[in-house]
Design a protein around this motif. Structure first.
Motif, PDB file in Angstrom:
ATOM      1  N   ILE A  23      -3.504   2.070  -2.924  1.00 46.05           N
ATOM      2  CA  ILE A  23      -3.135   3.427  -2.513  1.00 46.05           C
ATOM      3  C   ILE A  23      -4.064   3.863  -1.390  1.00 46.05           C
ATOM      4  O   ILE A  23      -5.283   3.714  -1.481  1.00 46.05           O
ATOM      5  N   PHE A  24      -3.462   4.419  -0.340  1.00 46.63           N
ATOM      6  CA  PHE A  24      -4.202   4.986   0.784  1.00 46.63           C
ATOM      7  C   PHE A  24      -3.983   6.488   0.748  1.00 46.63           C
ATOM      8  O   PHE A  24      -2.859   6.963   0.935  1.00 46.63           O
TER       9      PHE A  24
ATOM     10  N   GLY B 282      -4.357  14.114  -0.792  1.00 50.71           N
ATOM     11  CA  GLY B 282      -3.708  12.904  -1.285  1.00 50.71           C
ATOM     12  C   GLY B 282      -4.702  11.902  -1.839  1.00 50.71           C
ATOM     13  O   GLY B 282      -4.355  11.075  -2.688  1.00 50.71           O
ATOM     14  N   ALA B 283      -5.960  11.947  -1.373  1.00 47.30           N
ATOM     15  CA  ALA B 283      -6.980  11.051  -1.911  1.00 47.30           C
ATOM     16  C   ALA B 283      -7.264  11.373  -3.374  1.00 47.30           C
ATOM     17  O   ALA B 283      -7.455  10.472  -4.200  1.00 47.30           O
ATOM     18  N   ALA B 284      -7.316  12.658  -3.707  1.00 48.41           N
ATOM     19  CA  ALA B 284      -7.507  13.048  -5.106  1.00 48.41           C
ATOM     20  C   ALA B 284      -6.334  12.586  -5.955  1.00 48.41           C
ATOM     21  O   ALA B 284      -6.518  12.058  -7.059  1.00 48.41           O
TER      22      ALA B 284
ATOM     23  N   VAL C  23       0.839  -1.189   0.000  1.00 52.19           N
ATOM     24  CA  VAL C  23       0.000   0.000   0.000  1.00 52.19           C
ATOM     25  C   VAL C  23       0.880   1.248   0.000  1.00 52.19           C
ATOM     26  O   VAL C  23       1.726   1.411   0.881  1.00 52.19           O
ATOM     27  N   VAL C  24       0.682   2.105  -0.987  1.00 51.51           N
ATOM     28  CA  VAL C  24       1.371   3.393  -1.064  1.00 51.51           C
ATOM     29  C   VAL C  24       0.515   4.436  -0.359  1.00 51.51           C
ATOM     30  O   VAL C  24      -0.688   4.532  -0.613  1.00 51.51           O
ATOM     31  N   PHE C  25       1.129   5.210   0.521  1.00 50.65           N
ATOM     32  CA  PHE C  25       0.409   6.268   1.237  1.00 50.65           C
ATOM     33  C   PHE C  25       0.621   7.594   0.517  1.00 50.65           C
ATOM     34  O   PHE C  25       1.758   8.036   0.344  1.00 50.65           O
ATOM     35  N   ALA C  26      -0.484   8.201   0.103  1.00 52.58           N
ATOM     36  CA  ALA C  26      -0.442   9.493  -0.579  1.00 52.58           C
ATOM     37  C   ALA C  26      -0.885  10.562   0.409  1.00 52.58           C
ATOM     38  O   ALA C  26      -2.060  10.666   0.749  1.00 52.58           O
ATOM     39  N   HIS C  27       0.062  11.337   0.890  1.00 53.86           N
ATOM     40  CA  HIS C  27      -0.222  12.371   1.887  1.00 53.86           C
ATOM     41  C   HIS C  27      -0.718  13.634   1.189  1.00 53.86           C
ATOM     42  O   HIS C  27      -0.522  13.826   0.002  1.00 53.86           O
ATOM     43  N   GLY C  28      -1.336  14.477   1.953  1.00 57.84           N
ATOM     44  CA  GLY C  28      -1.804  15.736   1.393  1.00 57.84           C
ATOM     45  C   GLY C  28      -1.913  16.810   2.445  1.00 57.84           C
ATOM     46  O   GLY C  28      -1.628  16.588   3.624  1.00 57.84           O
ATOM     47  N   SER C  29      -2.295  17.991   2.004  1.00 57.32           N
ATOM     48  CA  SER C  29      -2.548  19.142   2.894  1.00 57.32           C
ATOM     49  C   SER C  29      -1.400  19.419   3.847  1.00 57.32           C
ATOM     50  O   SER C  29      -1.584  19.557   5.056  1.00 57.32           O
ATOM     51  N   GLY C  30      -0.196  19.477   3.302  1.00 55.98           N
ATOM     52  CA  GLY C  30       0.959  19.855   4.105  1.00 55.98           C
ATOM     53  C   GLY C  30       1.523  18.750   4.960  1.00 55.98           C
ATOM     54  O   GLY C  30       2.421  18.994   5.770  1.00 55.98           O
ATOM     55  N   SER C  31       1.029  17.518   4.811  1.00 54.24           N
ATOM     56  CA  SER C  31       1.530  16.406   5.612  1.00 54.24           C
ATOM     57  C   SER C  31       2.735  15.775   4.922  1.00 54.24           C
ATOM     58  O   SER C  31       3.164  16.202   3.857  1.00 54.24           O
ATOM     59  N   SER C  32       3.284  14.725   5.539  1.00 55.05           N
ATOM     60  CA  SER C  32       4.450  14.038   5.003  1.00 55.05           C
ATOM     61  C   SER C  32       4.424  12.598   5.475  1.00 55.05           C
ATOM     62  O   SER C  32       3.470  12.153   6.117  1.00 55.05           O
ATOM     63  N   ARG C  33       5.498  11.874   5.160  1.00 55.60           N
ATOM     64  CA  ARG C  33       5.560  10.475   5.589  1.00 55.60           C
ATOM     65  C   ARG C  33       5.650  10.349   7.109  1.00 55.60           C
ATOM     66  O   ARG C  33       5.520   9.256   7.640  1.00 55.60           O
ATOM     67  N   PHE C  34       5.860  11.448   7.802  1.00 57.22           N
ATOM     68  CA  PHE C  34       5.929  11.415   9.267  1.00 57.22           C
ATOM     69  C   PHE C  34       4.566  11.661   9.920  1.00 57.22           C
ATOM     70  O   PHE C  34       4.485  11.776  11.144  1.00 57.22           O
TER      71      PHE C  34
ATOM     72  N   ARG D 119      -0.806   9.832  12.109  1.00 57.41           N
ATOM     73  CA  ARG D 119      -2.002   9.052  11.822  1.00 57.41           C
ATOM     74  C   ARG D 119      -1.741   8.039  10.715  1.00 57.41           C
ATOM     75  O   ARG D 119      -2.105   6.865  10.833  1.00 57.41           O
ATOM     76  N   ASN D 120      -1.111   8.468   9.636  1.00 55.42           N
ATOM     77  CA  ASN D 120      -0.831   7.535   8.560  1.00 55.42           C
ATOM     78  C   ASN D 120       0.189   6.479   8.980  1.00 55.42           C
ATOM     79  O   ASN D 120       0.106   5.320   8.563  1.00 55.42           O
ATOM     80  N   ARG D 121       1.155   6.866   9.813  1.00 53.32           N
ATOM     81  CA  ARG D 121       2.132   5.880  10.261  1.00 53.32           C
ATOM     82  C   ARG D 121       1.469   4.827  11.144  1.00 53.32           C
ATOM     83  O   ARG D 121       1.825   3.646  11.094  1.00 53.32           O
ATOM     84  N   ARG D 122       0.499   5.251  11.929  1.00 54.88           N
ATOM     85  CA  ARG D 122      -0.202   4.275  12.762  1.00 54.88           C
ATOM     86  C   ARG D 122      -1.045   3.329  11.904  1.00 54.88           C
ATOM     87  O   ARG D 122      -1.068   2.118  12.132  1.00 54.88           O
ATOM     88  N   VAL D 123      -1.739   3.876  10.919  1.00 55.29           N
ATOM     89  CA  VAL D 123      -2.503   3.017  10.020  1.00 55.29           C
ATOM     90  C   VAL D 123      -1.567   2.056   9.285  1.00 55.29           C
ATOM     91  O   VAL D 123      -1.867   0.857   9.150  1.00 55.29           O
ATOM     92  N   ALA D 124      -0.423   2.559   8.830  1.00 58.77           N
ATOM     93  CA  ALA D 124       0.533   1.708   8.121  1.00 58.77           C
ATOM     94  C   ALA D 124       1.015   0.566   9.014  1.00 58.77           C
ATOM     95  O   ALA D 124       1.141  -0.588   8.576  1.00 58.77           O
ATOM     96  N   TRP D 125       1.302   0.871  10.259  1.00 62.31           N
ATOM     97  CA  TRP D 125       1.736  -0.152  11.210  1.00 62.31           C
ATOM     98  C   TRP D 125       0.673  -1.235  11.358  1.00 62.31           C
ATOM     99  O   TRP D 125       0.975  -2.440  11.359  1.00 62.31           O
ATOM    100  N   MET D 126      -0.602  -0.818  11.455  1.00 61.27           N
ATOM    101  CA  MET D 126      -1.679  -1.791  11.611  1.00 61.27           C
ATOM    102  C   MET D 126      -1.879  -2.611  10.332  1.00 61.27           C
ATOM    103  O   MET D 126      -2.234  -3.796  10.394  1.00 61.27           O
TER     104      MET D 126
END
Length: 242
Positions: free
Chosen positions: A116-117, A122-124, A36-47, A50-57
């Protein structure tokens, strides 16, 4: 030692996306059923915590994850001042699509079904990238996303798409309901009661991860089975009659 949702099971990678290199964190459980590739948005990043927690799960479910910065450090610096780059859906989608190409070429990830998450803008980007790589992306999940910003690409998406929205995030919920009407693919909208835009309420993010995990497992697992069947059939034709 307790597991860390931010670092366990990942290694740093650099993804070539055209003429730039993007920093990412790749996590591959043994025998991963997809990635799963995480597509961040709105000023976020790989850090993004919330996304890191979802990725871990998701990794706990046997799915690989790639959290990647879609902007370079220089672009992030510009975006911090202007907030313009985060809404450049074309640029973000191109980076997501090139990341998918990179996965298909890497020894450890080639052959894995890709999902893709996407969160927020990033959803768009995820949906536009899926419309541009219909044979390479097998599932999309949006968390509190802005699928409406995908514009005309919504009509072109063939990839099964799950939209997850907080019940208290009323504006974004309205925009997701409108996007649902535009999508022509397999689709589902799930509203988490009482959750706000960042899903900070107790249990909300865990529910996001559960829903996303089930969606990815179902569609990426099916993609892997189809790939194995094609490879088996090809070997049979190559060997000829016995």
């Amino acid at each position: 030692m307790a597991r860390s949702a931010s670092t366990e099971g990942t290694r740093p990678v650099q993804v070539r996306a055209g003429d730039v290199m993007l920093d990412g964190d790749l996590g591959l459980p043994e025998g991963a059923s997809g990635i799963v590739v995480f597509a961040h948005g709105s000023g976020s990043s790989r850090f993004s915590p919330r996304n890191r927690r979802v990725a871990w799960m998701l990794r706990d479910r046997g799915l690989g994850t790639l959290l990647v910065d879609l902007l370079t450090q220089e672009e992030e610096a510009v975006d911090l001042r202007t907030a313009h780059v985060r809404f450049d859906i074309g640029l973000l989608a191109e980076r997501v699509a090139l990341t998918i190409d990179w996965l298909s070429e890497e020894r450890d990830t080639a052959g894995l079904g890709v999902g893709i998450f996407g969160a927020s803008t990033g959803a768009a980007a995820a949906l536009v990238a899926a419309s541009e790589r219909p044979g390479a992306v097998f599932a999309v999940v949006s968390r509190g996303g802005r699928p409406d910003l995908a514009g005309e690409a919504l009509h072109l998406v063939e990839t099964p798409t799950l939209l997850i929205v907080g019940g208290a995030d009323t504006l974004v919920l309205d925009l997701n309901q409108e996007a649902m009407e535009e999508l022509r693919c397999e689709k589902r909208l799930v509203v988490i009661p009482g959750a706000t835009h960042l899903f900070e309420e107790s249990g909300a993010l865990e529910e996001v991860a559960r829903l996303a995990g089930e969606w990815f497992e179902g569609h990426l697992g099916a993609a892997r089975e189809r790939g194995e069947a094609r490879r088996s059939s090809s070997r049979g034709r190559a060997q000829g009659p016995v």
